[in-house]
Design a protein around this motif. Sequence first.
Motif, PDB file in Angstrom:
ATOM      1  N   ASN A 182       0.836  -1.199   0.000  1.00  0.00           N
ATOM      2  CA  ASN A 182       0.000   0.000   0.000  1.00  0.00           C
ATOM      3  C   ASN A 182       0.872   1.251   0.000  1.00  0.00           C
ATOM      4  O   ASN A 182       2.097   1.169   0.062  1.00  0.00           O
ATOM      5  CB  ASN A 182      -0.967  -0.009   1.195  1.00  0.00           C
ATOM      6  CG  ASN A 182      -0.228  -0.063   2.524  1.00  0.00           C
ATOM      7  OD1 ASN A 182       0.923   0.341   2.645  1.00  0.00           O
ATOM      8  ND2 ASN A 182      -0.902  -0.576   3.554  1.00  0.00           N
ATOM      9  N   VAL A 183       0.238   2.410  -0.085  1.00  0.00           N
ATOM     10  CA  VAL A 183       0.988   3.667  -0.199  1.00  0.00           C
ATOM     11  C   VAL A 183       1.873   3.892   1.023  1.00  0.00           C
ATOM     12  O   VAL A 183       3.013   4.375   0.911  1.00  0.00           O
ATOM     13  CB  VAL A 183       0.006   4.847  -0.380  1.00  0.00           C
ATOM     14  CG1 VAL A 183       0.760   6.169  -0.383  1.00  0.00           C
ATOM     15  CG2 VAL A 183      -0.785   4.684  -1.672  1.00  0.00           C
ATOM     16  N   ALA A 184       1.378   3.537   2.192  1.00  0.00           N
ATOM     17  CA  ALA A 184       2.163   3.727   3.417  1.00  0.00           C
ATOM     18  C   ALA A 184       3.317   2.741   3.526  1.00  0.00           C
ATOM     19  O   ALA A 184       4.257   2.956   4.287  1.00  0.00           O
ATOM     20  CB  ALA A 184       1.257   3.600   4.640  1.00  0.00           C
ATOM     21  N   GLY A 185       3.256   1.645   2.762  1.00  0.00           N
ATOM     22  CA  GLY A 185       4.321   0.652   2.810  1.00  0.00           C
ATOM     23  C   GLY A 185       4.266  -0.257   4.016  1.00  0.00           C
ATOM     24  O   GLY A 185       5.253  -0.927   4.333  1.00  0.00           O
ATOM     25  N   ASP A 186       3.129  -0.309   4.695  1.00  0.00           N
ATOM     26  CA  ASP A 186       3.035  -1.126   5.912  1.00  0.00           C
ATOM     27  C   ASP A 186       2.016  -2.248   5.793  1.00  0.00           C
ATOM     28  O   ASP A 186       1.616  -2.846   6.787  1.00  0.00           O
ATOM     29  CB  ASP A 186       2.713  -0.255   7.118  1.00  0.00           C
ATOM     30  CG  ASP A 186       1.394   0.508   6.946  1.00  0.00           C
ATOM     31  OD1 ASP A 186       0.725   0.332   5.904  1.00  0.00           O
ATOM     32  OD2 ASP A 186       1.041   1.290   7.853  1.00  0.00           O
ATOM     33  N   GLY A 187       1.587  -2.546   4.577  1.00  0.00           N
ATOM     34  CA  GLY A 187       0.615  -3.619   4.378  1.00  0.00           C
ATOM     35  C   GLY A 187       0.435  -3.906   2.905  1.00  0.00           C
ATOM     36  O   GLY A 187       1.006  -3.237   2.043  1.00  0.00           O
ATOM     37  N   LEU A 188      -0.360  -4.933   2.611  1.00  0.00           N
ATOM     38  CA  LEU A 188      -0.586  -5.361   1.237  1.00  0.00           C
ATOM     39  C   LEU A 188      -2.001  -5.005   0.790  1.00  0.00           C
ATOM     40  O   LEU A 188      -2.919  -4.908   1.601  1.00  0.00           O
ATOM     41  CB  LEU A 188      -0.373  -6.870   1.114  1.00  0.00           C
ATOM     42  CG  LEU A 188       1.011  -7.395   1.489  1.00  0.00           C
ATOM     43  CD1 LEU A 188       1.030  -8.912   1.427  1.00  0.00           C
ATOM     44  CD2 LEU A 188       2.080  -6.824   0.573  1.00  0.00           C
ATOM     45  N   LEU A 189      -2.162  -4.825  -0.522  1.00  0.00           N
ATOM     46  CA  LEU A 189      -3.466  -4.511  -1.098  1.00  0.00           C
ATOM     47  C   LEU A 189      -4.256  -5.761  -1.447  1.00  0.00           C
ATOM     48  O   LEU A 189      -5.480  -5.736  -1.486  1.00  0.00           O
ATOM     49  CB  LEU A 189      -3.293  -3.655  -2.358  1.00  0.00           C
ATOM     50  CG  LEU A 189      -2.638  -2.279  -2.162  1.00  0.00           C
ATOM     51  CD1 LEU A 189      -2.556  -1.554  -3.494  1.00  0.00           C
ATOM     52  CD2 LEU A 189      -3.410  -1.448  -1.146  1.00  0.00           C
ATOM     53  N   GLU A 190      -3.567  -6.881  -1.728  1.00  0.00           N
ATOM     54  CA  GLU A 190      -4.248  -8.090  -2.180  1.00  0.00           C
ATOM     55  C   GLU A 190      -5.038  -8.751  -1.060  1.00  0.00           C
ATOM     56  O   GLU A 190      -4.657  -8.690   0.111  1.00  0.00           O
ATOM     57  CB  GLU A 190      -3.256  -9.108  -2.753  1.00  0.00           C
ATOM     58  CG  GLU A 190      -2.801  -8.797  -4.164  1.00  0.00           C
ATOM     59  CD  GLU A 190      -1.799  -7.657  -4.204  1.00  0.00           C
ATOM     60  OE1 GLU A 190      -1.611  -7.087  -5.287  1.00  0.00           O
ATOM     61  OE2 GLU A 190      -1.226  -7.340  -3.165  1.00  0.00           O
ATOM     62  N   MET A 191      -6.119  -9.409  -1.454  1.00  0.00           N
ATOM     63  CA  MET A 191      -6.894 -10.225  -0.531  1.00  0.00           C
ATOM     64  C   MET A 191      -6.361 -11.656  -0.583  1.00  0.00           C
ATOM     65  O   MET A 191      -5.650 -12.045  -1.518  1.00  0.00           O
ATOM     66  CB  MET A 191      -8.378 -10.205  -0.909  1.00  0.00           C
ATOM     67  CG  MET A 191      -8.970  -8.814  -1.005  1.00  0.00           C
ATOM     68  SD  MET A 191      -8.942  -7.918   0.573  1.00  0.00           S
ATOM     69  CE  MET A 191     -10.163  -8.867   1.490  1.00  0.00           C
ATOM     70  N   ASP A 192      -6.712 -12.449   0.414  1.00  0.00           N
ATOM     71  CA  ASP A 192      -6.198 -13.818   0.496  1.00  0.00           C
ATOM     72  C   ASP A 192      -6.682 -14.708  -0.638  1.00  0.00           C
ATOM     73  O   ASP A 192      -6.089 -15.746  -0.911  1.00  0.00           O
ATOM     74  CB  ASP A 192      -6.582 -14.447   1.846  1.00  0.00           C
ATOM     75  CG  ASP A 192      -5.701 -13.931   2.976  1.00  0.00           C
ATOM     76  OD1 ASP A 192      -4.626 -13.395   2.681  1.00  0.00           O
ATOM     77  OD2 ASP A 192      -6.103 -14.072   4.137  1.00  0.00           O
ATOM     78  N   ASP A 193      -7.768 -14.318  -1.308  1.00  0.00           N
ATOM     79  CA  ASP A 193      -8.273 -15.155  -2.392  1.00  0.00           C
ATOM     80  C   ASP A 193      -7.804 -14.684  -3.773  1.00  0.00           C
ATOM     81  O   ASP A 193      -8.287 -15.165  -4.794  1.00  0.00           O
ATOM     82  CB  ASP A 193      -9.801 -15.207  -2.365  1.00  0.00           C
ATOM     83  CG  ASP A 193     -10.431 -13.814  -2.474  1.00  0.00           C
ATOM     84  OD1 ASP A 193      -9.676 -12.817  -2.446  1.00  0.00           O
ATOM     85  OD2 ASP A 193     -11.668 -13.732  -2.579  1.00  0.00           O
TER      86      ASP A 193
END
Length: 258
Positions: free
Chosen positions: A121-132
């Motif tokens: 993500n923009v903040a660089g602290d997580g992902l945009l994709e879902m588990d599926d």
Amino acid sequence: VMGVYATFGEEARYQGLVEQAQAEIAAAQTDDAPESARSHWEAAIQYARLATDLRPDDPVAVALQAQAQAALDTLDNVTRLALIPLRDLGESAASRRLVTHGNMIFVLDSSAGRVWRLTLNVAGDGLLEMDDTPPLVSVEQNIDGGTVGQMLDFAWVEAGNGRQTSGLLILEEDGGLTTYDPQWEGDRGLPHLSRSILGTPPGSPIAVDTYQGRFYVLDTAANQIYRYIPQGETYPNPPENYFTLPPRSLAGARDMAI
């Protein structure tokens, strides 16, 4: 009465620790000698930690501890990295390979026969994709009329030496080369994938890397690193030998980097 005395005693101890931490920080900020300034910052951390032991969620003590730690990190040239958990990619025991480019993270799990594309993500602290979210490439997937084989290794390639585009190159066991170009989308918004065959595929490829459009393959059986020169976006010609003279045995090699 005992409760009141205990409460006032804890408050006084907490305030005393905060004031000592603040005093050490003030002394460190005015000290021009790095070593003595370090001792003040270290003392400030200790006082702030004791204060947070009394009040773990108190913002003043937490901020003092963070300020002192940041100053020590600056003195030590330390950059602290945040842990970002990836999505659950299954229980495969294979050694996974990871390549990053910009905010994209690619993970190859050769045992499961999949390449995953993840996006920070923009903040660089997580992902945009879902588990599926489905994998980017899978074994036995049909691309350009061919079937993806067992995937061994992959690398990001930049344009250069006749190659016009950048992208992800995935080497297959039989010399197949799957390419992902993030600048274009395929049909129905699907990832733009293409597949070709290396000219004179290596016999026992172990690892790959790229440099200025060229594609390098470590072949331990041949005791050589092969260098493929791009022709457009593919590598159809026989490779060059990286080593002009035979090197010491590469039988134990497991990876390489340029």
